[in-house]
Design a protein around this motif. Structure first.
Motif, mmCIF file in Angstrom:
data_model
loop_
_atom_site.group_PDB
_atom_site.id
_atom_site.type_symbol
_atom_site.label_atom_id
_atom_site.label_comp_id
_atom_site.label_asym_id
_atom_site.label_seq_id
_atom_site.Cartn_x
_atom_site.Cartn_y
_atom_site.Cartn_z
ATOM 1 N N ALA A 31 0.780 -1.295 -0.073
ATOM 2 C CA ALA A 31 -0.096 0.010 0.022
ATOM 3 C C ALA A 31 1.074 1.101 -0.018
ATOM 4 O O ALA A 31 2.203 1.110 0.404
ATOM 5 C CB ALA A 31 -1.030 -0.092 1.232
ATOM 6 N N CYS A 32 0.352 2.442 -0.410
ATOM 7 C CA CYS A 32 1.133 3.501 -0.603
ATOM 8 C C CYS A 32 1.553 4.234 0.918
ATOM 9 O O CYS A 32 0.644 3.768 1.716
ATOM 10 C CB CYS A 32 0.116 4.629 -1.017
ATOM 11 S SG CYS A 32 -0.611 4.291 -2.751
ATOM 12 N N CYS B 243 -1.302 5.912 3.475
ATOM 13 C CA CYS B 243 -2.772 5.338 2.934
ATOM 14 C C CYS B 243 -3.690 5.150 4.394
ATOM 15 O O CYS B 243 -3.261 4.591 5.513
ATOM 16 C CB CYS B 243 -2.557 3.872 2.673
ATOM 17 S SG CYS B 243 -4.216 3.447 2.211
ATOM 18 N N CYS C 135 -7.522 -1.929 -4.058
ATOM 19 C CA CYS C 135 -5.902 -1.505 -3.730
ATOM 20 C C CYS C 135 -5.675 -2.591 -2.729
ATOM 21 O O CYS C 135 -4.463 -3.079 -2.760
ATOM 22 C CB CYS C 135 -5.762 0.001 -3.084
ATOM 23 S SG CYS C 135 -6.040 1.131 -3.684
ATOM 24 N N PHE C 136 -6.435 -3.028 -1.496
ATOM 25 C CA PHE C 136 -6.082 -3.912 -0.601
ATOM 26 C C PHE C 136 -5.792 -5.158 -0.900
ATOM 27 O O PHE C 136 -5.482 -6.341 -0.425
ATOM 28 C CB PHE C 136 -6.804 -3.718 0.660
ATOM 29 C CG PHE C 136 -6.620 -2.528 1.348
ATOM 30 C CD1 PHE C 136 -5.626 -1.366 0.857
ATOM 31 C CD2 PHE C 136 -7.429 -2.267 2.660
ATOM 32 C CE1 PHE C 136 -5.578 -0.500 1.584
ATOM 33 C CE2 PHE C 136 -7.052 -1.065 3.362
ATOM 34 C CZ PHE C 136 -6.292 -0.257 2.923
ATOM 35 N N ASN D 105 -12.049 5.798 -0.032
ATOM 36 C CA ASN D 105 -11.237 7.240 -0.627
ATOM 37 C C ASN D 105 -11.843 7.941 -1.569
ATOM 38 O O ASN D 105 -11.326 8.627 -2.265
ATOM 39 C CB ASN D 105 -9.995 6.395 -1.085
ATOM 40 C CG ASN D 105 -10.056 5.491 -2.027
ATOM 41 O OD1 ASN D 105 -11.196 5.176 -2.672
ATOM 42 N ND2 ASN D 105 -8.877 4.978 -2.723
ATOM 43 N N GLY E 204 -9.371 3.522 -6.472
ATOM 44 C CA GLY E 204 -8.076 4.018 -6.114
ATOM 45 C C GLY E 204 -7.232 3.296 -7.305
ATOM 46 O O GLY E 204 -6.217 3.471 -7.445
ATOM 47 N N ILE F 212 -11.172 7.760 4.233
ATOM 48 C CA ILE F 212 -9.585 7.462 4.435
ATOM 49 C C ILE F 212 -9.098 8.478 3.369
ATOM 50 O O ILE F 212 -9.046 8.248 2.242
ATOM 51 C CB ILE F 212 -9.104 5.983 4.117
ATOM 52 C CG1 ILE F 212 -9.570 5.400 2.768
ATOM 53 C CG2 ILE F 212 -9.923 5.360 5.368
ATOM 54 C CD1 ILE F 212 -8.263 5.016 1.982
ATOM 55 N N CYS G 174 -6.407 9.480 0.707
ATOM 56 C CA CYS G 174 -5.346 8.653 -0.054
ATOM 57 C C CYS G 174 -4.466 9.617 -0.822
ATOM 58 O O CYS G 174 -4.867 10.513 -1.590
ATOM 59 C CB CYS G 174 -6.363 8.136 -1.005
ATOM 60 S SG CYS G 174 -5.866 7.619 -2.578
ATOM 61 N N PRO G 175 -3.049 9.441 -0.560
ATOM 62 C CA PRO G 175 -2.215 10.410 -0.800
ATOM 63 C C PRO G 175 -2.096 10.791 -2.366
ATOM 64 O O PRO G 175 -2.253 11.979 -2.602
ATOM 65 C CB PRO G 175 -1.036 10.267 -0.214
ATOM 66 C CG PRO G 175 -1.269 9.333 0.890
ATOM 67 C CD PRO G 175 -2.619 8.825 0.770
ATOM 68 N N PRO G 176 -1.982 9.571 -3.021
ATOM 69 C CA PRO G 176 -1.793 9.683 -4.665
ATOM 70 C C PRO G 176 -3.306 10.201 -5.133
ATOM 71 O O PRO G 176 -3.141 11.182 -6.123
ATOM 72 C CB PRO G 176 -1.447 8.492 -5.066
ATOM 73 C CG PRO G 176 -1.880 7.605 -4.057
ATOM 74 C CD PRO G 176 -1.748 8.309 -2.586
HETATM 75 S S1 SF4 Z 1 -4.028 4.501 -3.696
HETATM 76 FE FE1 SF4 Z 1 -4.966 5.314 -1.787
HETATM 77 S S2 SF4 Z 1 -6.412 3.934 -1.175
HETATM 78 FE FE2 SF4 Z 1 -5.111 2.805 -2.579
HETATM 79 S S3 SF4 Z 1 -3.285 2.173 -1.183
HETATM 80 FE FE3 SF4 Z 1 -2.643 4.275 -2.181
HETATM 81 S S4 SF4 Z 1 -3.126 5.338 -0.572
HETATM 82 FE FE4 SF4 Z 1 -4.422 3.504 -0.115
#
Ligand code: SF4
Ligand SMILES: Cc1ncc(C[n+]2csc(CCOP(=O)(O)OP(=O)(O)O)c2C)c(N)n1
Lengths: 406, 311
Positions: free
Chosen positions: B24-25, B28, B53-54, B139, B143, B222, B224-226
């Motif tokens: 994960a980023c 996150c 993502c997960f 998010n 994502g 949540i 979500c940086p990117p």
């Molecule tokens: S894209 Fe966003 S939600 Fe998905 S892992 Fe990265 S930070 Fe988390």
């Protein structure tokens, strides 16, 4: 337990009951509903100790079935046609989970146009998923195949889900005398399921269905499924031997009818092959040496049995109750692939018949026999053709007139 | 789990059921939420995951979890949960499984799955009163595929499929679906919204939920940086701002009765939250989208007025 008059659907339900299945997620679709209604009734009146749940769609149903199987419960589910396609995504997923789910598909033509009559485009659409496919001609075969399917699926050399297929209406609603095996005997053939590979338990955490990054790993897992499916051919022989010993009925990966001394051969699957057998019998009375080959398995494809059975034959006509639009008959392609490298291969003719449950008449079979004989006399194989009679065309033309299109 | 209320972050269980080193980023907010959720749920659980993502938290042969995991597909994790739950129940009933080996069943999905594609299978599972926990990390977009518009994307946001432009300067013109109310209309025993910036609130909600058999939902808003476009170090601050501005009310519903578990003493202006994120930058420059900003603030105010926390 003796014989009872059962429909194909009733026979499937009996197979599930005798297999002492733990869990049945369900969703109705004609012509399969009788199976789940019968099971629901047995559970309700206490004659079957299983958990039954009606789901919100086939997509969910197949997911729940696969997940329960992955948790270690002996699981059954059933669908048909649009239902099978609606769950298509999860058919592949569940096969990849390598769980021993058994599912009955009651074949029915696909939309559109929407119809109820059977053909095999539904089941053949999921041909490459990893599910094994057993195709049945009789009600007895349906019951027996459900039991054999669990033996196969649960064998650690296989561990793949199995689909047992029968034709909608023609078999699903035809009553035949079916021998219902004795419970104790069934238990000796199909013992209680004790999962050893995939199951979720608190003491033994496990990840299932996980991602792989990269084609190296993906290829490995996919090819493992292929090898396991091939293993099923060997395992199936053992299963058949044991089945015959216990119940006296003999099954193979293919069914051969008057094939030994035949020069010409029909290839058909499922219940319409009964029509084919009747036509073969009549042709024999007229001195034409014809026989019929019915693959019981389409996955794994019983290549060597088919090659052996067709060795030295003059011509083979494949009647496909399906159409790969833009290509033609699917089983014809499979047969062509199977025979291509044989030195002494028979001529291979292709006919599309019985789409949406359309009848195949005695005259049409005779037409096919003529085509096989003339092909073997001249060495010229005519292009594939659709079996469609003058009177059928007339009927269609009338409808078009009513619709204002002619 | 001891169900008494905790009052400080020091009382969070020290055990970690999800270990570091995932794909994960950085920053996150979903991962942080999951870490707290797993502290609450323990390790006798199975996570049934939907595509998102997960899904990439477990990559063969590695898993960061102490518990079991089943990846299903995007539309059907609740149906997978049904299969697992039913199988465990019947195996225990038939004496084929030691009750000690039982598992709690947990669905884990993003908002795209929860608000859109899996809505039908979710509705089915709630309707059947399936005994499971559903964790949705929201998010506000798809994502994993690069941040496209989902049913959870808020009005005015930029996503991969709602790029602001001359014709549509605000980005998304649709209002976020209300998943809380969609669930609530099914009358499940327990629903809550949570935030990774409020772990004590989150933990207490799990403690409360544990007494109910049936469907239990946790939606976590949540950062979500990117996707949102901010520096990962500011993740918790943004999660906090979404609550402090009133945009993400922390609440719960027990058998349909809604109560707020935290109400900011003074609501910060939503602009404070919006202006920190790249996905709303078009609302401020090159020209201020006054109408859009006003309507976002009004929407928040209306919510709190309706619940009588604002005059
Ligand atoms: S894209 Fe966003 S939600 Fe998905 S892992 Fe990265 S930070 Fe988390
Ligand atoms: C049937 C189907 N369609 C599309 C996809 C591609 N896909 C994978 S993850 C994903 C986005 C999921 O979004 P969300 O549920 O919000 O979770 P997130 O990615 O934000 O974690 C999509 C569209 C898919 N896996 N399955």
């Amino acid at each position: 337990m003796g014989k009872e008059m059962l429909t194909g659907n009733g026979a499937a339900a009996w197979g599930v009951r005798l297999a002492e299945v733990d869990y049945i997620p369900a969703y109705p679709i004609t012509p399969q509903t009788e199976i789940i209604e019968t099971i629901a009734k047995w559970i309700s009146d206490g004659s079957m100790d299983a958990s039954f749940v009606t789901m919100d769609s086939e997509h969910s149903m197949i997911t729940a079935a696969g997940a329960a199987s992955a948790t270690g419960a002996r699981t059954f589910t059933t669908t048909s046609s649009q239902g099978l396609l609606y769950g298509f995504e999860m058919i592949y997923t569940v096969a990849g989970w390598r769980v021993p789910l058994v599912m009955v598909n009651v074949s029915r033509g696909l939309s559109s146009p929407i119809t109820l009559g059977p053909d095999h485009n539904d089941i053949l659409a999921v041909r490459d998923s990893g599910f094994l496919q057993i195709h049945c001609e009789t009600c007895q075969e349906v019951l027996d195949s459900v039991l054999m399917a669990y033996r196969l699926a649960e064998d650690e050399r296989v561990l793949l889900p199995v689909m047992v297929n029968m034709d909608g209406f023609y078999l699903s609603f035809t009553r035949e005398a079916v021998e219902i095996p004795d419970m104790e005997k069934v238990r000796s053939f199909l013992p209680e399921y004790r999962p050893e590979h995939a199951f979720f338990r608190a003491a033994k955490p496990m990840a299932q269905g996980v991602a792989v990054l990269g084609g190296d790993f993906y290829s490995y897992f996919k090819y493992q499924m292929h090898l396991a499916s091939q293993n099923a051919l060997e395992v199936y022989k053992e299963v058949c031997d044991d089945f015959e010993k216990k119940f006296g009925r003999k099954y193979g990966t293919i069914d051969e009818y008057m094939l030994e001394d035949a020069e010409y051969v029909l290839v058909m699957i499922n219940s319409f092959s009964t029509l084919g057998k009747a036509a073969v019998k009549r042709a024999r009375e007229n001195g034409i040496k014809v026989g019929l080959l019915r693959p019981r398995f389409l996955r794994p494809f019983p290549e060597s049995e088919i090659k052996n059975a067709l060795e030295g034959k003059k011509a083979v006509a494949v009647i496909d109750q399906n159409i790969s639009v833009g290509k033609g008959g699917i089983i014809y392609s499979e047969m062509a692939g199977c025979l291509y490298n044989e030195v002494d291969k028979p001529l291979l003719l292709s006919f599309i018949g019985g789409l949406g449950g359309k009848n195949i008449s005695q005259e049409e079979f005779e037409f096919i026999f003529e085509k096989m004989i003339s092909a073997s006399d001249t060495g010229i194989v005519e292009p594939p053709s659709l079996l469609y009679t003058e009177s059928e065309l007339e009927g269609m033309t009338k409808l078009k007139e009513i619709a204002g299109k002619e | 789990m001891d169900t008494s209320t905790i009052i400080s972050i020091k009382e969070l269980p020290p055990e970690e059921n999800m270990l570091p080193g995932t794909a994960a980023c950085a920053g996150c907010g979903g991962l942080l939420t999951l870490r707290y959720c797993l502290k609450a749920l323990g390790d006798k659980i199975i996570i049934v995951n939907a595509a998102g993502c997960f899904t990439l938290l477990t990559i063969y042969p590695f898993s960061p979890f102490r518990n079991s995991w089943l990846y299903t597909a995007m539309a059907c994790a609740p149906a997978g949960a049904q299969g697992v739950r039913d199988a465990l129940d019947i195996l225990i009933k038939k004496g084929k499984l030691d009750p000690e080996e039982n598992l709690k069943v947990v669905v884990l999905s993003g908002d795209g799955s929860a608000y859109d594609m899996a809505l039908s299978s979710t509705s089915g599972a709630i309707y059947r009163n399936l005994d499971f926990y559903y964790i949705c990390y929201d998010n506000e977009a798809y994502g994993n595929t690069g941040f496209q518009h989902s049913g959870a994307s808020p009005f005015g946001s930029r996503t991969g499929t709602t790029p602001p432009g001359k014709e549509v300067p605000v980005g998304s013109q649709l209002q976020k679906k209300n998943l809380f109310d969609i669930w609530n209309s099914h009358k499940p025993p327990y629903i809550a919204t949570v935030s990774p910036a409020y772990p004590v609130d989150l933990m207490n909600k799990f403690k409360k939920a544990e007494q109910f058999k049936g469907p239990k939902l946790f939606i976590s808003h949540i950062p979500c940086p990117p996707g949102w476009g901010f520096d990962p170090s500011r993740s918790v601050r943004l999660a906090k701002l979404s609550v402090e501005t009133g945009l993400w009310p922390l609440k719960e519903s027990v058998h349909g009765e809604v109560e707020h578990t935290y109400v900011p003493k003074r609501f910060k202006p939503v602009e404070e939250y919006l202006k920190e994120q790249e996905r709303f930058s078009h609302l401020f420059k090159p020209v201020r989208q006054e109408d859009a900003l006003k309507s976002i603030q009004e929407m928040v105010d209306e919510y709190w007025k309706k619940h009588e926390f604002l005059p």
